[in-house]
Design a protein around this motif. Structure first.
Motif, PDB file in Angstrom:
ATOM      1  N   ASP A 165       7.389   3.196   2.123  1.00  0.00           N
ATOM      2  CA  ASP A 165       6.854   2.335   1.074  1.00  0.00           C
ATOM      3  C   ASP A 165       7.759   1.118   0.897  1.00  0.00           C
ATOM      4  OD1 ASP A 165       4.645   3.821   0.448  1.00  0.00           O
ATOM      5  OD2 ASP A 165       5.644   4.953  -1.129  1.00  0.00           O
ATOM      6  N   MET A 181       0.854  -1.173   0.000  1.00  0.00           N
ATOM      7  CA  MET A 181       0.000   0.000   0.000  1.00  0.00           C
ATOM      8  C   MET A 181       0.899   1.235   0.000  1.00  0.00           C
ATOM      9  SD  MET A 181      -2.886   1.152   2.801  1.00  0.00           S
ATOM     10  CE  MET A 181      -3.768  -0.364   2.669  1.00  0.00           C
ATOM     11  N   ALA A 182       0.572   2.175  -0.820  1.00  0.00           N
ATOM     12  CA  ALA A 182       1.366   3.398  -0.933  1.00  0.00           C
ATOM     13  C   ALA A 182       1.227   4.243   0.333  1.00  0.00           C
ATOM     14  CB  ALA A 182       0.910   4.202  -2.143  1.00  0.00           C
ATOM     15  N   ILE A 183       2.257   5.019   0.612  1.00  0.00           N
ATOM     16  CA  ILE A 183       2.262   5.827   1.821  1.00  0.00           C
ATOM     17  C   ILE A 183       1.132   6.866   1.805  1.00  0.00           C
ATOM     18  CG2 ILE A 183       3.919   7.536   1.005  1.00  0.00           C
ATOM     19  CD1 ILE A 183       5.126   7.391   3.895  1.00  0.00           C
ATOM     20  N   ARG A 184       0.808   7.370   0.628  1.00  0.00           N
ATOM     21  CA  ARG A 184      -0.288   8.350   0.555  1.00  0.00           C
ATOM     22  C   ARG A 184      -1.615   7.720   0.961  1.00  0.00           C
ATOM     23  NH1 ARG A 184       0.134  12.460  -4.333  1.00  0.00           N
ATOM     24  NH2 ARG A 184      -1.805  12.997  -3.314  1.00  0.00           N
ATOM     25  N   THR A 185      -1.839   6.493   0.549  1.00  0.00           N
ATOM     26  CA  THR A 185      -3.073   5.792   0.914  1.00  0.00           C
ATOM     27  C   THR A 185      -3.090   5.499   2.404  1.00  0.00           C
ATOM     28  OG1 THR A 185      -3.047   4.769  -1.269  1.00  0.00           O
ATOM     29  CG2 THR A 185      -4.513   3.803   0.378  1.00  0.00           C
ATOM     30  N   ARG A 186      -1.944   5.061   2.949  1.00  0.00           N
ATOM     31  CA  ARG A 186      -1.867   4.795   4.393  1.00  0.00           C
ATOM     32  C   ARG A 186      -2.131   6.061   5.194  1.00  0.00           C
ATOM     33  NH1 ARG A 186       2.756   1.778   3.260  1.00  0.00           N
ATOM     34  NH2 ARG A 186       4.038   3.420   4.145  1.00  0.00           N
ATOM     35  N   THR A 227       9.858  -1.446  -1.129  1.00  0.00           N
ATOM     36  CA  THR A 227      10.531  -1.288  -2.429  1.00  0.00           C
ATOM     37  C   THR A 227      10.734  -2.602  -3.130  1.00  0.00           C
ATOM     38  OG1 THR A 227      12.657  -1.359  -1.302  1.00  0.00           O
ATOM     39  CG2 THR A 227      11.722   0.805  -1.780  1.00  0.00           C
TER      40      THR A 227
END
Length: 69
Positions: A67, A1-6, A69
């Motif tokens: 994130d 899951m992307a950091i923006r979504t988290r 990698t």
């Protein structure tokens, strides 16, 4: 899951936590055994005011993970 979504989900979870915590705190604060004692009220408000931090810490930790990698 992307950091923006988290971060988005974590922000929503934190808002829900604060609302639920404050509603529960108001409910408990109105109980007769607490409303009649100034010392118990002081202790309760300190504990309730700082207590939401413990459940919020895992959410903030989860939000700030890098994130994969």
């Amino acid at each position: 899951m992307a950091i923006r979504t988290r971060k988005l989900l974590g922000t929503i979870f934190l808002l829900i936590l604060v609302v639920v915590w404050s509603l529960l705190g108001m409910t408990v604060a109105q109980t007769p055994w607490l409303a009649n004692s100034g010392l118990l009220q002081a202790i309760f408000y300190v504990v309730a005011g700082l207590g939401w931090v413990l459940p919020a810490m895992p959410i903030v930790y989860w939000m700030s993970r890098p994130d994969p990698t």
